[in-house]
Motif scaffolding. Structure first.
Motif, short mmCIF file in Angstrom:
data_model
loop_
_atom_site.label_atom_id
_atom_site.label_comp_id
_atom_site.label_asym_id
_atom_site.label_seq_id
_atom_site.Cartn_x
_atom_site.Cartn_y
_atom_site.Cartn_z
N UNK A 298 82.80 13.76 62.56
CA UNK A 298 83.11 14.82 61.70
C UNK A 298 84.62 14.65 61.28
N UNK A 299 85.23 13.59 61.45
CA UNK A 299 86.88 13.67 61.13
C UNK A 299 86.95 12.54 60.19
N UNK A 300 86.39 12.62 58.96
CA UNK A 300 86.31 11.38 58.06
C UNK A 300 87.56 10.87 57.55
N UNK A 301 87.56 9.34 57.49
CA UNK A 301 88.57 8.77 56.72
C UNK A 301 87.95 7.59 55.76
N UNK A 302 88.62 7.55 54.64
CA UNK A 302 88.02 6.55 53.77
C UNK A 302 88.35 5.15 54.43
N UNK A 303 87.63 4.20 53.83
CA UNK A 303 87.81 2.70 54.09
C UNK A 303 89.14 2.28 53.53
N UNK A 304 89.61 2.80 52.57
CA UNK A 304 90.97 2.51 52.35
C UNK A 304 92.03 3.09 53.05
N UNK A 312 94.09 -4.64 57.02
CA UNK A 312 92.95 -5.42 56.59
C UNK A 312 92.41 -4.80 55.37
N UNK A 313 91.40 -5.78 54.68
CA UNK A 313 90.96 -5.24 53.39
C UNK A 313 89.70 -4.40 53.60
N UNK A 314 89.49 -3.56 52.49
CA UNK A 314 88.41 -2.73 52.68
C UNK A 314 86.95 -3.76 52.70
N UNK A 315 87.03 -4.66 52.11
CA UNK A 315 85.73 -5.54 52.35
C UNK A 315 85.56 -6.07 53.76
#
Length: 334
Positions: A298-304, A312-315
């Motif tokens: 519950x300490x969310x971070x976005x892929x970006x 690295x890339x989000x993909x």
């Protein structure tokens, strides 16, 4: 001839006597070094009384050893300033300076040994001495190149925030490359960057080639090529970088808690046991594990956000986290 033979035999007899003496002394030395516990009560708290030259058991008072030598300084200091004033040794030897830091340095302050200001008449002489001392420190082209390479390496290490042990290891690798004449035909900056990259991997403080190339004056391609050449010629046996080594740095960059970090490491260990990390970029796998653990804790971070820190890339993150979730049976609620 007979006299010369006797003379030749004499040193061998003396050597034999020395060997016998050494053998006789050896058990005594070993006994002193191995004394870590009191033979009477078995206590391991032994106190050295330097006034009486005795090793005393603090528990029962038994004198375990006597007549040992005090190898400490003959002066006493009660604070840091006194210790610095009375100490007569300089900084330790280091491989990051071309002369290993053993040459004399003339202080830039115009003060004598008593701290008094030097007169203007003698300042010109001191200025000339300082100038010549700087010139003498770097006497030939080899030393000049080594000094330049080590300063360049230190600059890159400072920009990357690398610790002292990595810098020392990189300097040792570079010196070995110089001794084997591997610099010929290659740029000094390229070999210095390759040595720094190898040192990072040896000390388990991994940095990617892209990160090294950012602070270096040569391209990523040249660093990689030089690194492969140097590691092959010097016989550096470097294991593939583990994704776990990247986790603390990436978590710190994202401002994540220790709980997230511990969970990410656990995921990577499970992935390593199932051979999910082999053949894949360690930074991508580490970033995916951090992304999963941040959601679970519950300490969310976005892929970006994770992709920017990991480089690295989000993909890549998307592909890796799906693989990990599928093979490890992790349910992710997005």
């Amino acid at each position: 001839m007979a006299g010369s033979e006797i003379e030749k035999e004499r040193p061998s007899e003396v050597e034999k006597e020395k060997v016998v003496e050494k053998v006789a002394e050896a058990p005594e030395r070993e006994r002193v070094e191995e004394t870590v516990a009191c033979p009477e009560c078995g206590s391991r708290v032994l106190v050295r009384d330097y006034e009486r030259a005795e090793l005393v058991c603090e528990r029962c008072g038994l004198v375990v050893d006597s007549n040992f030598m005090d190898e400490g300084p003959e002066w006493r200091a009660f604070d840091h300033d006194q210790r610095m004033k009375r100490s007569r040794v300089g900084a330790p030897m280091t491989f990051t300076i071309h002369d290993k830091g053993l040459s004399t340095m003339i202080d830039w302050r115009n003060r004598d040994a008593y701290g008094k200001s030097i007169s203007s008449k003698n300042r010109a002489q001191l200025y000339r001495l300082r100038k010549w001392q700087r010139r003498i420190r770097v006497s030939n082209a080899t030393e000049r190149n080594l000094a330049f390479a080590l300063s360049e390496m230190d600059r890159m290490a400072s920009a990357l925030g690398l610790p002292r042990n990595v810098r020392e290891t990189a300097a040792v690798i570079y010196r070995k490359a110089v001794d084997k004449n591997l610099i010929r035909g290659r740029s000094i900056e390229g070999v210095a960057a390759a040595a720094l990259y190898a040192a990072c991997r040896q000390c388990s403080v991994p940095r990617t080639l892209d990160e090294i190339a950012e602070v270096s004056r040569v391209s990523r391609k040249e660093i990689g090529r030089t690194y492969r050449f140097v590691s092959r010629e010097l016989g550096l046996k470097l294991l593939p970088t583990s994704p776990i080594d990247y986790v603390p740095r990436f978590c710190s960059g994202l401002g994540l808690s220790g709980e997230v970090q511990a969970r990410a490491i656990e995921i990577l260990r499970q992935a390593g046991e199932k051979e999910l990390t082999s053949g894949r970029g360690p930074t991508g796998v580490a970033a995916a594990a951090i992304y999963i653990s941040s959601i679970q804790c519950n300490d969310r971070k976005t892929q970006r956000e994770v992709a920017e820190v990991a480089g690295v890339t989000e993909v890549t993150i998307r592909n890796r986290y799906k693989e990990l979730a599928e093979h490890l049976g992790i349910d992710i609620i997005l």
